[in-house]
Design a protein around this motif. Structure first.
Motif, PDB file in Angstrom:
ATOM      1  N   ILE A 295       0.844  -1.199   0.000  1.00  0.00           N
ATOM      2  CA  ILE A 295       0.000   0.000   0.000  1.00  0.00           C
ATOM      3  C   ILE A 295       0.876   1.244   0.000  1.00  0.00           C
ATOM      4  CG2 ILE A 295      -1.653   1.325   1.352  1.00  0.00           C
ATOM      5  CD1 ILE A 295      -2.771  -1.395   2.343  1.00  0.00           C
ATOM      6  N   GLY A 296       1.882   1.254   0.869  1.00  0.00           N
ATOM      7  CA  GLY A 296       2.776   2.406   0.961  1.00  0.00           C
ATOM      8  C   GLY A 296       3.535   2.671  -0.320  1.00  0.00           C
ATOM      9  N   SER A 297       3.833   1.620  -1.085  1.00  0.00           N
ATOM     10  CA  SER A 297       4.591   1.817  -2.324  1.00  0.00           C
ATOM     11  C   SER A 297       3.761   2.512  -3.405  1.00  0.00           C
ATOM     12  CB  SER A 297       5.115   0.482  -2.843  1.00  0.00           C
ATOM     13  OG  SER A 297       4.047  -0.336  -3.296  1.00  0.00           O
ATOM     14  N   THR A 298       2.446   2.523  -3.244  1.00  0.00           N
ATOM     15  CA  THR A 298       1.593   3.189  -4.233  1.00  0.00           C
ATOM     16  C   THR A 298       1.316   4.643  -3.880  1.00  0.00           C
ATOM     17  OG1 THR A 298      -0.473   2.556  -3.145  1.00  0.00           O
ATOM     18  CG2 THR A 298       0.451   1.005  -4.752  1.00  0.00           C
ATOM     19  N   VAL A 299       1.669   5.046  -2.672  1.00  0.00           N
ATOM     20  CA  VAL A 299       1.419   6.408  -2.211  1.00  0.00           C
ATOM     21  C   VAL A 299       2.686   7.237  -2.414  1.00  0.00           C
ATOM     22  CG1 VAL A 299       0.786   7.806  -0.200  1.00  0.00           C
ATOM     23  CG2 VAL A 299      -0.223   5.555  -0.507  1.00  0.00           C
ATOM     24  N   PRO A 300       2.550   8.457  -2.968  1.00  0.00           N
ATOM     25  CA  PRO A 300       3.734   9.310  -3.180  1.00  0.00           C
ATOM     26  C   PRO A 300       4.466   9.609  -1.864  1.00  0.00           C
ATOM     27  CG  PRO A 300       1.821  10.203  -4.315  1.00  0.00           C
ATOM     28  CD  PRO A 300       1.332   9.077  -3.461  1.00  0.00           C
ATOM     29  N   MET A 301       5.766   9.715  -1.950  1.00  0.00           N
ATOM     30  CA  MET A 301       6.597   9.948  -0.771  1.00  0.00           C
ATOM     31  C   MET A 301       6.189  11.206   0.014  1.00  0.00           C
ATOM     32  SD  MET A 301       8.716   8.771   1.239  1.00  0.00           S
ATOM     33  CE  MET A 301       9.661   7.473   0.531  1.00  0.00           C
ATOM     34  N   PRO A 302       5.859  12.345  -0.634  1.00  0.00           N
ATOM     35  CA  PRO A 302       5.440  13.515   0.153  1.00  0.00           C
ATOM     36  C   PRO A 302       4.181  13.253   0.982  1.00  0.00           C
ATOM     37  CG  PRO A 302       5.985  14.172  -2.084  1.00  0.00           C
ATOM     38  CD  PRO A 302       6.002  12.677  -2.057  1.00  0.00           C
ATOM     39  N   VAL A 303       3.298  12.406   0.492  1.00  0.00           N
ATOM     40  CA  VAL A 303       2.081  12.089   1.239  1.00  0.00           C
ATOM     41  C   VAL A 303       2.415  11.200   2.442  1.00  0.00           C
ATOM     42  CG1 VAL A 303      -0.188  10.980   1.110  1.00  0.00           C
ATOM     43  CG2 VAL A 303       0.634  12.370  -0.791  1.00  0.00           C
ATOM     44  N   LEU A 304       3.295  10.230   2.248  1.00  0.00           N
ATOM     45  CA  LEU A 304       3.726   9.388   3.371  1.00  0.00           C
ATOM     46  C   LEU A 304       4.423  10.228   4.434  1.00  0.00           C
ATOM     47  CD1 LEU A 304       5.094   6.230   1.523  1.00  0.00           C
ATOM     48  CD2 LEU A 304       2.962   6.445   2.802  1.00  0.00           C
ATOM     49  N   GLN A 305       5.263  11.158   4.001  1.00  0.00           N
ATOM     50  CA  GLN A 305       5.953  12.030   4.956  1.00  0.00           C
ATOM     51  C   GLN A 305       4.958  12.912   5.689  1.00  0.00           C
ATOM     52  OE1 GLN A 305       9.316  12.018   5.754  1.00  0.00           O
ATOM     53  NE2 GLN A 305       8.586  13.273   7.422  1.00  0.00           N
ATOM     54  N   ALA A 306       3.952  13.422   4.966  1.00  0.00           N
ATOM     55  CA  ALA A 306       2.936  14.268   5.589  1.00  0.00           C
ATOM     56  C   ALA A 306       2.140  13.477   6.627  1.00  0.00           C
ATOM     57  CB  ALA A 306       2.000  14.843   4.531  1.00  0.00           C
ATOM     58  N   GLU A 307       1.849  12.222   6.336  1.00  0.00           N
ATOM     59  CA  GLU A 307       1.119  11.399   7.304  1.00  0.00           C
ATOM     60  C   GLU A 307       1.956  11.195   8.568  1.00  0.00           C
ATOM     61  OE1 GLU A 307      -1.206   7.143   7.675  1.00  0.00           O
ATOM     62  OE2 GLU A 307       0.224   7.418   6.050  1.00  0.00           O
ATOM     63  N   PHE A 308       3.224  10.901   8.390  1.00  0.00           N
ATOM     64  CA  PHE A 308       4.117  10.732   9.536  1.00  0.00           C
ATOM     65  C   PHE A 308       4.196  12.034  10.346  1.00  0.00           C
ATOM     66  CE2 PHE A 308       8.320  11.101  11.462  1.00  0.00           C
ATOM     67  CZ  PHE A 308       8.329   9.972  12.257  1.00  0.00           C
ATOM     68  N   ASP A 309       4.360  13.161   9.652  1.00  0.00           N
ATOM     69  CA  ASP A 309       4.444  14.459  10.330  1.00  0.00           C
ATOM     70  C   ASP A 309       3.157  14.778  11.084  1.00  0.00           C
ATOM     71  OD1 ASP A 309       6.971  14.725   9.267  1.00  0.00           O
ATOM     72  OD2 ASP A 309       6.365  16.140   7.686  1.00  0.00           O
ATOM     73  N   ALA A 310       2.019  14.461  10.480  1.00  0.00           N
ATOM     74  CA  ALA A 310       0.728  14.756  11.107  1.00  0.00           C
ATOM     75  C   ALA A 310       0.541  13.940  12.383  1.00  0.00           C
ATOM     76  CB  ALA A 310      -0.411  14.495  10.125  1.00  0.00           C
ATOM     77  N   VAL A 311       0.839  12.668  12.320  1.00  0.00           N
ATOM     78  CA  VAL A 311       0.680  11.816  13.505  1.00  0.00           C
ATOM     79  C   VAL A 311       1.637  12.267  14.610  1.00  0.00           C
ATOM     80  CG1 VAL A 311       0.969   9.466  14.396  1.00  0.00           C
ATOM     81  CG2 VAL A 311      -0.216   9.851  12.237  1.00  0.00           C
TER      82      VAL A 311
END
Length: 91
Positions: free
Chosen positions: A24-40
């Motif tokens: 799932i993570g491999s289909t999501v752009p890296m800036p979005v994954l980073q934003a999710e980590f930052d938000a949490v």
């Protein structure tokens, strides 16, 4: 007997296996994954502050809220359902 959905309060979240999460993570752009980590991370920081705050704690809390807002802006642009709220992270 009513069927349980992911919306039902009695439903139990099912853990996702690491391999599936990686796919799932491999289909999501890296800036979005980073934003999710930052938000949490920002939500956890915001929830850390309780009661009357000194000036320094208030500044730290406001910084965490600003980080959360920036991250949520990226997440909402990608998919509005990804927005992270303190309620979603609190346990």
């Amino acid at each position: 007997m009513p069927r349980l959905s992911h919306e039902h309060p009695a439903s139990v979240p099912v853990p996702i296996p690491d391999r599936v999460a990686a796919l799932i993570g491999s289909t999501v752009p890296m800036p979005v994954l980073q934003a999710e980590f930052d938000a949490v991370s920002a939500v956890r920081e915001v929830l850390r502050f309780r009661g009357p705050l000194c000036a320094e704690d208030q500044q730290d809390r406001e910084q965490a809220l600003a980080t959360l807002a920036r991250a949520n802006k990226v997440l909402a642009k990608y998919d509005p359902r990804l927005v992270v709220t303190p309620k979603a992270v609190a346990r």
